[in-house]
Enzyme design. Structure first.
Site, mmCIF file in Angstrom:
data_model
loop_
_atom_site.group_PDB
_atom_site.id
_atom_site.type_symbol
_atom_site.label_atom_id
_atom_site.label_comp_id
_atom_site.label_asym_id
_atom_site.label_seq_id
_atom_site.Cartn_x
_atom_site.Cartn_y
_atom_site.Cartn_z
ATOM 1 N N GLY A 268 42.390 -30.036 25.793
ATOM 2 C CA GLY A 268 42.184 -31.491 25.855
ATOM 3 C C GLY A 268 40.839 -31.926 25.296
ATOM 4 N N HIS A 385 12.580 -46.709 29.278
ATOM 5 C CA HIS A 385 12.180 -47.770 30.197
ATOM 6 C C HIS A 385 12.889 -47.628 31.533
ATOM 7 C CE1 HIS A 385 10.102 -49.787 26.880
ATOM 8 N NE2 HIS A 385 11.063 -49.217 26.169
#
Ligand code: G6Q
Length: 549
Positions: A268, A385
């Protein structure tokens, strides 16, 4: 007990970890002015700088010796030869065949798989061209404007990540959307505003038995039939499937000629190169899809043929092993300085954690060392940040892969300059740190990173980048002697979701008191809703169980 830790090369690396414990990465550059040249590597339009790792020349030699003495080279040959290296599921692992564009035969059980791969690519090409050119029409004669991929895990993350990364290549009149979560809000949010007469659904599920995907596909079918007041016969132009389970897909109502096949030897999380890549081909076009495959193929050939010391996936893997097993790193941060790659950390998280999140080796013995790291991350400069504070001054040791593409958009060159210089500044700061009078303001540095630069974020370079990480994960799994290609933990979740859905109304007392108590609360709460929607929900939830993924 797994014997890796007793091997000579492992013991040597443990000694070196003790001896170099106080080394500063920055001092390695003073000792060797050519370190950057020696510890960087170009492959086509990919450039890897791995010089900012806490790796002395002796450590690098010992890591290469570890790779040399491990089953890596044998296992790599076996993978490319189509041997059943996924031992617990008794399957070959052949995503490399899907991009074997030279068509060299790859024989599985006495049969060359390449003609099948070619035929499935041809089918993908024909369909993609019909939809993109407007030849494929909805049942009322309108052309397709929106494609909705319904799938989860490996049947979602790869195509979704690639489509987002290559948005610049997207067909101007065709938008591609993804529904993965079984949370109905995800479905509603995507369907809102779509016109069923111009929408094409791809039901993407290898097994056609995954609860979430079946529920979402059934709801999308209901939405289509209700909105259009049409019959299931009209669905033919609006629903296609990608699956290995033809019977279940036709029972769902998809025409047999609208089923795009692949094979059980495609895992998968390694399947975006197969028909699972249909949304990618629809979005960027078949030729660009082939370029994506070709980029991966180039990386495959490099991985197969380059000597270990100049082999990009091997080097990345060895650096990871050093950080995890000898320096104690528990996580690996992936920080793309490229907004288009914002889903890459989530994709690599699945690739790595599902593949190498194992604690038993290939012979069934418990491993005696750490295996796959916790992979996480998000884009820079946003991360700077937010969580970078911990990376600079926290108590954790977190190796980082920085990834960026050099080519800027003409109209936002200034932004791109800021993006790249921020990345360089961070990699520099993590290594060199910063000494201030006040201890609280000092950053110790000596924190390792790799920098991967793409000349541009093209289909070809993205293909190579993804294949680089696929093979990195493979190398680590081979050295740790684990099976990187099964996922029994995922399977447990699928099985229990079905069990609990069947038993929630209290007919079983097999559950622990906590689970039972919570089931009771949920069941009481849902009791009202279940009267009308329970039958459909259960039909989707108690899907045929299968180990195939
Ligand atoms: C991937 C995993 C898993 C799988 C999904 C969807 O390697 O096995 O993420 O892809 O569970 O499975 P289906 O494609 O069968 O629906």
């Amino acid at each position: 007990m797994n014997s890796l830790r007793k091997s000579n090369s492992w013991t040597k690396l443990e000694q070196l970890a003790d001896e170099t414990g106080d080394d500063r990465i920055a001092d390695y550059f003073k000792a060797d002015p050519d370190r950057f040249e020696k510890m960087s590597l170009r492959l086509g339009e990919l450039f890897l700088d791995y010089s900012k790792n806490k790796i002395s020349p002796q450590v690098m030699d010992a890591l290469l010796e570890l790779a040399e003495q491990s089953p890596l080279q044998r296992r790599r040959e076996q993978m490319f030869a189509g041997d059943a290296i996924n031992v617990t599921e008794e399957r070959p692992v052949l995503h490399i065949a899907l991009r074997n564009l030279g068509n060299q035969p790859i024989v599985v059980n006495g049969r060359d798989v390449m003609p099948d791969v070619q035929a499935s690519l041809e089918k993908l090409r024909a369909f993609t061209e019909q939809v993109r050119s407007g030849q494929w029409l909805g049942y009322t004669g309108k052309r397709i404007r929106n494609v909705v991929n319904i799938g989860i895990g490996g049947s979602d993350l790869g195509p979704s990540m690639v489509c987002r990364a290559l948005l610049d290549y997207q067909h101007p009149d065709l938008s591609v959307h993804f529904i993965s979560n079984v949370d109905g809000r995800h479905l509603k949010k995507v369907l809102k505003g779509l016109d069923p007469e111009t929408t094409l659904f791809i039901v993407s599920t290898k097994t056609f038995s995954t609860q979430e995907t079946l529920l979402n596909a059934n709801s999308a079918k209901r939405w289509f039939l209700e909105q259009t007041q049409s019959t299931t016969a009209d669905m033919g132009q609006h629903f296609v499937a990608v699956s290995t389970n033809i019977k279940a897909a036709t029972e769902f109502g998809i025409r047999e000629d609208s089923i795009f096949q692949f094979w059980d030897w495609v895992g998968g999380r390694y399947s975006l190169w197969s028909s699972i890549g249909l949304p990618i081909a629809l979005s960027i076009g078949f030729d660009a899809f082939i370029e994506l495959l070709d980029g991966a193929h180039t990386m495959d050939q490099h991985f197969l043929n380059a000597p270990l010391e100049a082999n990009m996936p091997v080097l990345l893997a060895l650096i990871g092993i050093w950080n995890i097993n000898f320096l104690g790193a528990e996580t690996q941060a992936i920080i793309p300085y490229d907004q288009a790659l914002h889903q890459l950390p989530a994709f690599l998280q699945q690739l790595d954690m599902e593949s190498n999140g194992k604690s038993v080796d290939i012979d069934g013995n418990p491993v005696s060392h750490a295996t796959g790291p916790i992979v996480w991350g998000q884009t820079g400069s946003n991360g700077q940040h937010a969580f970078f504070q911990l990376l600079h001054q926290g108590t954790r040791f977190v190796p980082i892969d920085f990834i960026a593409s050099l080519k800027a958009d003409e109209d936002t060159k200034e932004h791109h300059f800021a993006l790249l210089t921020n990345m360089l500044a961070q990699a520099n700061a993590f290594m060199n740190g910063d000494t201030q009078d006040k201890q609280y303001a000092s950053c110790t540095g000596n924190r390792p990173s790799n920098v991967l630069l793409l000349d541009e974020l093209s289909p070809r370079n993205l293909g190579a980048l993804i294949a680089l990480y696929e093979h990195k994960v493979f190398v680590q799994g081979a050295i740790w002697n684990i099976n990187s290609f099964d996922q029994w933990g995922v399977q447990l979740g699928k099985r229990l979701a079905n069990d609990i859905s069947r038993d929630i109304d209290g007919k079983s007392n097999e559950y622990d008191p906590s689970t039972q108590g919570l089931m009771d609360i949920v069941n009481r709460h849902l009791a009202g809703d279940k009267a009308d929607s329970g039958a459909t929900a259960k039909a989707g939830l108690v899907a045929e169980e299968s180990g195939d993924q």
